[in-house]
Design a protein around this motif. Structure first.
Motif, PDB file in Angstrom:
ATOM      1  N   UNK A   1      29.395  41.764  50.975  1.00 35.26           N
ATOM      2  CA  UNK A   1      29.542  40.549  50.171  1.00 35.26           C
ATOM      3  C   UNK A   1      30.563  39.618  50.816  1.00 35.26           C
ATOM      4  N   UNK A   2      30.209  38.348  50.930  1.00 36.42           N
ATOM      5  CA  UNK A   2      31.133  37.377  51.493  1.00 36.42           C
ATOM      6  C   UNK A   2      32.388  37.299  50.625  1.00 36.42           C
ATOM      7  N   UNK A   3      33.525  37.093  51.283  1.00 39.13           N
ATOM      8  CA  UNK A   3      34.788  37.095  50.554  1.00 39.13           C
ATOM      9  C   UNK A   3      34.857  35.986  49.514  1.00 39.13           C
ATOM     10  N   UNK A   4      34.302  34.802  49.843  1.00 40.69           N
ATOM     11  CA  UNK A   4      34.367  33.691  48.886  1.00 40.69           C
ATOM     12  C   UNK A   4      33.509  33.972  47.654  1.00 40.69           C
ATOM     13  N   UNK A   5      32.424  34.733  47.855  1.00 42.26           N
ATOM     14  CA  UNK A   5      31.585  35.105  46.713  1.00 42.26           C
ATOM     15  C   UNK A   5      32.354  36.069  45.806  1.00 42.26           C
ATOM     16  N   UNK A   6      33.028  37.035  46.424  1.00 40.34           N
ATOM     17  CA  UNK A   6      33.838  37.970  45.647  1.00 40.34           C
ATOM     18  C   UNK A   6      34.926  37.233  44.875  1.00 40.34           C
ATOM     19  N   UNK A   7      35.560  36.263  45.545  1.00 36.92           N
ATOM     20  CA  UNK A   7      36.593  35.472  44.878  1.00 36.92           C
ATOM     21  C   UNK A   7      36.019  34.728  43.671  1.00 36.92           C
ATOM     22  N   UNK A   8      34.832  34.146  43.875  1.00 38.05           N
ATOM     23  CA  UNK A   8      34.190  33.423  42.777  1.00 38.05           C
ATOM     24  C   UNK A   8      33.875  34.329  41.602  1.00 38.05           C
ATOM     25  N   UNK A   9      33.435  35.537  41.898  1.00 35.71           N
ATOM     26  CA  UNK A   9      33.104  36.472  40.817  1.00 35.71           C
ATOM     27  C   UNK A   9      34.353  36.900  40.045  1.00 35.71           C
ATOM     28  N   UNK A  10      35.464  37.104  40.770  1.00 34.04           N
ATOM     29  CA  UNK A  10      36.704  37.460  40.074  1.00 34.04           C
ATOM     30  C   UNK A  10      37.197  36.300  39.222  1.00 34.04           C
ATOM     31  N   UNK A  11      37.068  35.081  39.751  1.00 37.60           N
ATOM     32  CA  UNK A  11      37.447  33.913  38.961  1.00 37.60           C
ATOM     33  C   UNK A  11      36.587  33.765  37.724  1.00 37.60           C
ATOM     34  N   UNK A  12      35.297  34.048  37.886  1.00 39.67           N
ATOM     35  CA  UNK A  12      34.380  33.992  36.746  1.00 39.67           C
ATOM     36  C   UNK A  12      34.734  35.061  35.717  1.00 39.67           C
ATOM     37  N   UNK A 127      43.704  33.697  42.217  1.00 37.13           N
ATOM     38  CA  UNK A 127      42.846  34.867  42.378  1.00 37.13           C
ATOM     39  C   UNK A 127      42.070  34.785  43.689  1.00 37.13           C
ATOM     40  N   UNK A 128      41.557  33.600  44.022  1.00 31.58           N
ATOM     41  CA  UNK A 128      40.833  33.437  45.273  1.00 31.58           C
ATOM     42  C   UNK A 128      41.718  33.607  46.484  1.00 31.58           C
ATOM     43  N   UNK A 129      42.923  33.075  46.418  1.00 27.31           N
ATOM     44  CA  UNK A 129      43.863  33.161  47.536  1.00 27.31           C
ATOM     45  C   UNK A 129      44.314  34.598  47.772  1.00 27.31           C
ATOM     46  N   UNK A 130      44.398  35.386  46.707  1.00 23.21           N
ATOM     47  CA  UNK A 130      44.894  36.761  46.839  1.00 23.21           C
ATOM     48  C   UNK A 130      44.005  37.628  47.716  1.00 23.21           C
ATOM     49  N   UNK A 131      42.758  37.215  47.931  1.00 21.94           N
ATOM     50  CA  UNK A 131      41.838  37.995  48.764  1.00 21.94           C
ATOM     51  C   UNK A 131      41.967  37.673  50.242  1.00 21.94           C
ATOM     52  N   UNK A 132      42.670  36.591  50.582  1.00 22.78           N
ATOM     53  CA  UNK A 132      42.798  36.202  51.982  1.00 22.78           C
ATOM     54  C   UNK A 132      43.548  37.267  52.775  1.00 22.78           C
ATOM     55  N   UNK A 185      38.220  29.597  42.207  1.00 23.93           N
ATOM     56  CA  UNK A 185      38.614  30.765  42.993  1.00 23.93           C
ATOM     57  C   UNK A 185      37.898  30.775  44.338  1.00 23.93           C
ATOM     58  N   UNK A 186      36.603  30.465  44.325  1.00 24.26           N
ATOM     59  CA  UNK A 186      35.833  30.442  45.574  1.00 24.26           C
ATOM     60  C   UNK A 186      36.343  29.346  46.510  1.00 24.26           C
ATOM     61  N   UNK A 187      36.594  28.148  45.965  1.00 28.86           N
ATOM     62  CA  UNK A 187      37.093  27.047  46.787  1.00 28.86           C
ATOM     63  C   UNK A 187      38.483  27.355  47.343  1.00 28.86           C
TER      64      UNK A 187
END
Length: 249
Positions: A1-12, A127-132, A185-187
């Motif tokens: 799974x792409x990281x930005x997709x994972x970030x988006x799902x956590x934000x959701x 949340x999105x930044x934490x995955x970087x 989160x994805x952005x």
């Protein structure tokens, strides 16, 4: 799974907690005292997350000066935006009463929706930044967002219902906020992927400042209105819970 997709799902997922609280408030009459206690607990959780998950990390990566500037900047931006929205009818957007209807103040519905978005975006970006950097999601921050969002949804929707807002408006707003959380989160993950540690530190500190200002301006007043002398104890319990989760995680 792409990281930005994972970030988006956590934000959701974080935003989805608002929808959960909204559903409960719409169909079940939750005592305001219970909502206040959970709100105070959530404020403590978010405060700890801002301190240990955000500010501590930002200072280590970007230095004290940049972190301090970002923190104060985030608080100033949030407060100024909140003042403007309060004048348009969004002052009590998290309260289970005292919210204006559209007849009381034209445009208040839009102001409340924008205010809810203002409250949720900083959390989602973090949340999105934490995955970087290949790291996993910040568990303490995610727990803080979810735990605080449920009572926010409960209290705010109870007030919306009392003010005569329709189900379509209520769930349209919170559904949109949940989606906006995922997009934010994805952005945040995509746009800051190539950013320097110093830039990420400043953005993180800005989010921390906005979150702490939001807690003081909207969550604590609503909690204190009902919990009164127990507000401090409940907030302390929330802070300790988040601290333990962060240390054990």
């Amino acid at each position: 799974m792409a990281q930005w997709v994972e970030a988006g799902l956590w934000g959701l997922a974080g935003g989805g907690a608002l929808v959960l609280g909204a559903l409960v408030a719409w169909f079940v009459r939750v005592p305001r005292d219970v909502v206040a206690v959970v709100m105070a607990f959530g404020a403590g959780v978010l405060t700890a997350a801002a301190a240990f998950e955000l500010m501590d990390e930002a200072e280590r990566n970007g230095g004290l000066l940049a972190t301090s500037a970002g923190f104060l900047g985030g608080a100033v931006i949030y407060v100024l935006a909140n003042v403007l929205l309060a004048r348009r009818g969004a002052r009590h957007r998290k309260r289970s009463r005292d919210q204006p209807s559209e007849q009381d103040q034209a445009g208040s519905g839009t102001a409340i929706a924008v205010g809810a978005l203002l409250d949720g975006v900083p959390e989602s970006v973090v949340l999105g930044v934490s995955l970087l950097g290949g790291g996993g999601i910040g568990v303490a921050m995610l727990a803080a967002v979810i735990i605080s969002n449920v009572p926010e949804g409960l209290s705010s929707v109870a007030g919306m219902k009392q003010a005569g807002r329709s189900a379509g408006y209520v769930f349209g707003v919170w559904g949109a906020i949940a989606v906006a959380g995922g997009v934010s989160a994805a952005l945040g993950n995509v746009l800051l992927d190539a950013a320097s540690p110093q830039v990420i530190a400043v953005i993180t500190a800005v989010a921390a400042g906005a979150i702490l200002a939001m807690i003081a301006d909207t969550m604590i007043p609503e909690a204190y209105e009902r919990a009164r002398l127990y507000t401090g104890l409940c907030t302390t319990a929330g802070f300790l819970t988040a601290f333990v989760v962060e240390r054990l995680g």
